[in-house]
Design a protein around this motif. Structure first.
Motif, PDB file in Angstrom:
ATOM      1  N   ARG A   1      53.420  24.399  54.752  1.00 43.18           N
ATOM      2  CA  ARG A   1      52.407  23.858  55.476  1.00 43.18           C
ATOM      3  C   ARG A   1      51.740  22.917  54.455  1.00 43.18           C
ATOM      4  NH1 ARG A   1      49.514  25.017  59.784  1.00 43.18           N
ATOM      5  NH2 ARG A   1      47.301  24.662  59.862  1.00 43.18           N
ATOM      6  N   ALA A   2      51.600  23.497  52.997  1.00 38.21           N
ATOM      7  CA  ALA A   2      50.837  22.565  52.097  1.00 38.21           C
ATOM      8  C   ALA A   2      51.387  21.100  51.824  1.00 38.21           C
ATOM      9  CB  ALA A   2      50.737  23.476  50.789  1.00 38.21           C
ATOM     10  N   THR A   3      52.582  21.170  52.217  1.00 39.87           N
ATOM     11  CA  THR A   3      53.234  19.888  51.641  1.00 39.87           C
ATOM     12  C   THR A   3      53.730  19.149  53.093  1.00 39.87           C
ATOM     13  OG1 THR A   3      55.472  20.915  51.182  1.00 39.87           O
ATOM     14  CG2 THR A   3      53.780  20.347  49.462  1.00 39.87           C
ATOM     15  N   ARG A   4      53.533  19.779  54.367  1.00 40.27           N
ATOM     16  CA  ARG A   4      53.972  19.202  55.391  1.00 40.27           C
ATOM     17  C   ARG A   4      53.849  17.727  55.727  1.00 40.27           C
ATOM     18  NH1 ARG A   4      52.672  23.294  59.941  1.00 40.27           N
ATOM     19  NH2 ARG A   4      54.286  24.386  58.990  1.00 40.27           N
ATOM     20  N   ALA A   5      52.533  17.064  55.328  1.00 37.05           N
ATOM     21  CA  ALA A   5      52.236  15.741  55.647  1.00 37.05           C
ATOM     22  C   ALA A   5      52.353  15.068  54.217  1.00 37.05           C
ATOM     23  CB  ALA A   5      50.814  15.696  56.007  1.00 37.05           C
ATOM     24  N   LEU A   6      52.944  15.623  53.095  1.00 41.77           N
ATOM     25  CA  LEU A   6      53.217  14.727  52.174  1.00 41.77           C
ATOM     26  C   LEU A   6      54.155  13.638  52.194  1.00 41.77           C
ATOM     27  CD1 LEU A   6      52.937  14.501  49.049  1.00 41.77           C
ATOM     28  CD2 LEU A   6      54.685  16.007  48.636  1.00 41.77           C
ATOM     29  N   PRO A   7      53.689  12.380  51.980  1.00 40.38           N
ATOM     30  CA  PRO A   7      54.379  11.153  52.353  1.00 40.38           C
ATOM     31  C   PRO A   7      55.863  10.913  51.399  1.00 40.38           C
ATOM     32  CG  PRO A   7      52.129  10.512  52.114  1.00 40.38           C
ATOM     33  CD  PRO A   7      52.587  11.981  51.587  1.00 40.38           C
TER      34      PRO A   7
ATOM     35  N   GLY B   1      48.336  22.134  74.112  1.00 38.45           N
ATOM     36  CA  GLY B   1      47.980  23.467  74.466  1.00 38.45           C
ATOM     37  C   GLY B   1      47.395  24.055  73.624  1.00 38.45           C
ATOM     38  N   GLY B   2      46.509  23.759  72.744  1.00 40.54           N
ATOM     39  CA  GLY B   2      45.872  24.325  71.805  1.00 40.54           C
ATOM     40  C   GLY B   2      46.360  24.642  70.564  1.00 40.54           C
ATOM     41  N   ARG B   3      47.774  24.411  70.486  1.00 40.07           N
ATOM     42  CA  ARG B   3      48.836  24.722  69.212  1.00 40.07           C
ATOM     43  C   ARG B   3      48.961  23.256  68.476  1.00 40.07           C
ATOM     44  NH1 ARG B   3      53.967  23.914  68.570  1.00 40.07           N
ATOM     45  NH2 ARG B   3      54.284  23.095  70.846  1.00 40.07           N
ATOM     46  N   GLU B   4      48.472  23.590  67.166  1.00 35.15           N
ATOM     47  CA  GLU B   4      48.875  22.584  66.268  1.00 35.15           C
ATOM     48  C   GLU B   4      50.202  21.911  66.232  1.00 35.15           C
ATOM     49  OE1 GLU B   4      46.468  20.149  63.451  1.00 35.15           O
ATOM     50  OE2 GLU B   4      46.015  21.899  64.711  1.00 35.15           O
ATOM     51  N   LEU B   5      50.290  20.781  66.247  1.00 33.41           N
ATOM     52  CA  LEU B   5      51.694  19.956  66.051  1.00 33.41           C
ATOM     53  C   LEU B   5      51.881  19.421  64.689  1.00 33.41           C
ATOM     54  CD1 LEU B   5      51.849  17.724  69.281  1.00 33.41           C
ATOM     55  CD2 LEU B   5      52.799  20.158  68.985  1.00 33.41           C
ATOM     56  N   ALA B   6      53.054  19.953  64.192  1.00 27.67           N
ATOM     57  CA  ALA B   6      53.523  19.392  62.962  1.00 27.67           C
ATOM     58  C   ALA B   6      54.098  18.100  62.737  1.00 27.67           C
ATOM     59  CB  ALA B   6      54.090  20.478  62.286  1.00 27.67           C
ATOM     60  N   LEU B   7      53.394  17.269  62.949  1.00 30.50           N
ATOM     61  CA  LEU B   7      53.928  15.782  62.826  1.00 30.50           C
ATOM     62  C   LEU B   7      53.783  14.981  61.703  1.00 30.50           C
ATOM     63  CD1 LEU B   7      52.192  14.490  65.984  1.00 30.50           C
ATOM     64  CD2 LEU B   7      54.307  15.507  65.792  1.00 30.50           C
ATOM     65  N   THR B   8      54.936  14.348  61.133  1.00 34.51           N
ATOM     66  CA  THR B   8      55.090  13.513  60.147  1.00 34.51           C
ATOM     67  C   THR B   8      54.143  12.254  60.389  1.00 34.51           C
ATOM     68  OG1 THR B   8      56.895  12.157  60.697  1.00 34.51           O
ATOM     69  CG2 THR B   8      57.184  14.169  59.391  1.00 34.51           C
ATOM     70  N   LEU B   9      53.797  11.428  59.347  1.00 33.78           N
ATOM     71  CA  LEU B   9      52.907  10.262  59.292  1.00 33.78           C
ATOM     72  C   LEU B   9      53.531   9.345  60.515  1.00 33.78           C
ATOM     73  CD1 LEU B   9      52.360   9.438  55.626  1.00 33.78           C
ATOM     74  CD2 LEU B   9      50.796  10.430  57.303  1.00 33.78           C
ATOM     75  N   ARG B  10      54.821   8.970  60.175  1.00 32.31           N
ATOM     76  CA  ARG B  10      55.481   8.014  61.381  1.00 32.31           C
ATOM     77  C   ARG B  10      55.493   8.875  62.785  1.00 32.31           C
ATOM     78  NH1 ARG B  10      55.319   3.622  58.569  1.00 32.31           N
ATOM     79  NH2 ARG B  10      56.363   3.536  56.520  1.00 32.31           N
ATOM     80  N   GLU B  11      55.563  10.019  62.862  1.00 35.22           N
ATOM     81  CA  GLU B  11      55.762  10.440  64.202  1.00 35.22           C
ATOM     82  C   GLU B  11      54.293  10.541  64.811  1.00 35.22           C
ATOM     83  OE1 GLU B  11      59.194  14.030  62.850  1.00 35.22           O
ATOM     84  OE2 GLU B  11      56.906  14.315  63.214  1.00 35.22           O
ATOM     85  N   PHE B  12      53.205  10.814  64.103  1.00 37.28           N
ATOM     86  CA  PHE B  12      52.053  10.715  64.490  1.00 37.28           C
ATOM     87  C   PHE B  12      51.456   9.506  64.880  1.00 37.28           C
ATOM     88  CE2 PHE B  12      47.508  10.490  64.374  1.00 37.28           C
ATOM     89  CZ  PHE B  12      46.836  11.555  64.774  1.00 37.28           C
ATOM     90  N   ASP B  13      51.858   8.435  64.210  1.00 39.01           N
ATOM     91  CA  ASP B  13      51.615   6.889  64.510  1.00 39.01           C
ATOM     92  C   ASP B  13      52.177   6.243  65.855  1.00 39.01           C
ATOM     93  OD1 ASP B  13      49.982   6.700  62.240  1.00 39.01           O
ATOM     94  OD2 ASP B  13      51.450   5.885  61.038  1.00 39.01           O
TER      95      ASP B  13
END
Length: 244
Positions: free
Chosen positions: A71-77, A151-163
């Motif tokens: 979780r701490a590095t999930r969004a690390l580019p 549904g109130g659940r956090e989605l673990a998206l990378t930068l590209r996926e989020f964009d």
């Protein structure tokens, strides 16, 4: 100052990459194998990792998988360095969550452009510049906070996926080709179109009830992809989310 970790067991490649980054004003750290890379990230999280796939101890694919599982590095580019002919590994790296890739032999200028693009995407937007929260049924995105929920659940998206998801939410019912998505979502004027295919597949795995039969992100044959907000079963289209 932006810190970049360069992970490559070839000292010549690592030196060249580090030299260009230093001249561009970045702080650079180096690791020669996957185990050392993970230890450095755990000790002090960098702002971006340039990651070679062929590494001793722990290979680059496993390093990327572990970064995304934490979780701490999930969004690390992460920008991968791959051999020109290793298309399978390149696609697998993207599926594991790498944000971009450059194939060897590479142009240092191209690598710098890729790194700058990923860093720009990962930076928090200036106050007031990001669009407001978006919602489609039980899917909610907050571009300013770069958070997504279903549904109130956090989605673990990378930068590209989020964009990509944010762009599709802002253009419901419109079909886009892969080249157009590469350009309009990520600002790429060149690159492997399979990158878009991989990110669409990863998004479907995270937001669709049945990724094998997608209803939200549908394929428009001969064109590309379309976001269909009413397919979530609520009949609600995208809208700006409001409190309460």
């Amino acid at each position: 100052m932006t810190r970049i970790l360069v992970v490559d067991d070839d000292p010549t490649v690592a030196e060249v990459v580090a030299g260009y980054l230093l001249r561009a004003g970045y702080t650079v750290e180096r690791a020669a194998d996957g185990r050392a890379a993970l230890e450095r990230v755990a000790a002090a999280r960098p702002d971006l990792v340039v990651l070679d796939l062929m590494l001793p101890e722990i290979d680059g694919l496993e390093v990327c998988r572990r970064l995304r599982a934490d979780r701490a590095t999930r969004a690390l580019p992460v920008v991968m360095l791959t051999a020109k002919g290793d298309e399978h590994d390149r696609i697998l790296g993207l599926e594991l969550g790498a944000d971009d890739y450059v194939t060897k032999p590479f142009s240092p200028r191209e690598l710098m452009l890729r790194i700058q693009s990923v860093l720009r995407r990962s930076a928090s937007p200036e106050p007031g510049t990001a669009p407001g929260p978006l919602a489609a049924g039980d899917l909610v995105l907050d571009p300013a906070a770069r958070r997504a929920q279903r549904g109130g659940r956090e989605l673990a998206l990378t930068l590209r996926e989020f964009d990509l998801l944010a762009f599709l939410l802002q253009h419901p019912g419109t079909a886009f080709g892969r080249e157009e998505l590469m350009h309009r979502v990520w600002g790429w004027d060149f690159g492997d179109l399979s990158t878009v295919t991989v990110h669409v597949r990863r998004l479907r795995e995270k937001i669709e009830d049945d990724p094998a039969a997608p209803r939200l992100i549908t394929t428009v044959w001969g064109v590309g992809y379309r976001f269909d907000p009413s397919a979530d079963g609520t009949g609600a289209g995208p809208q700006e989310a409001v409190d309460g």
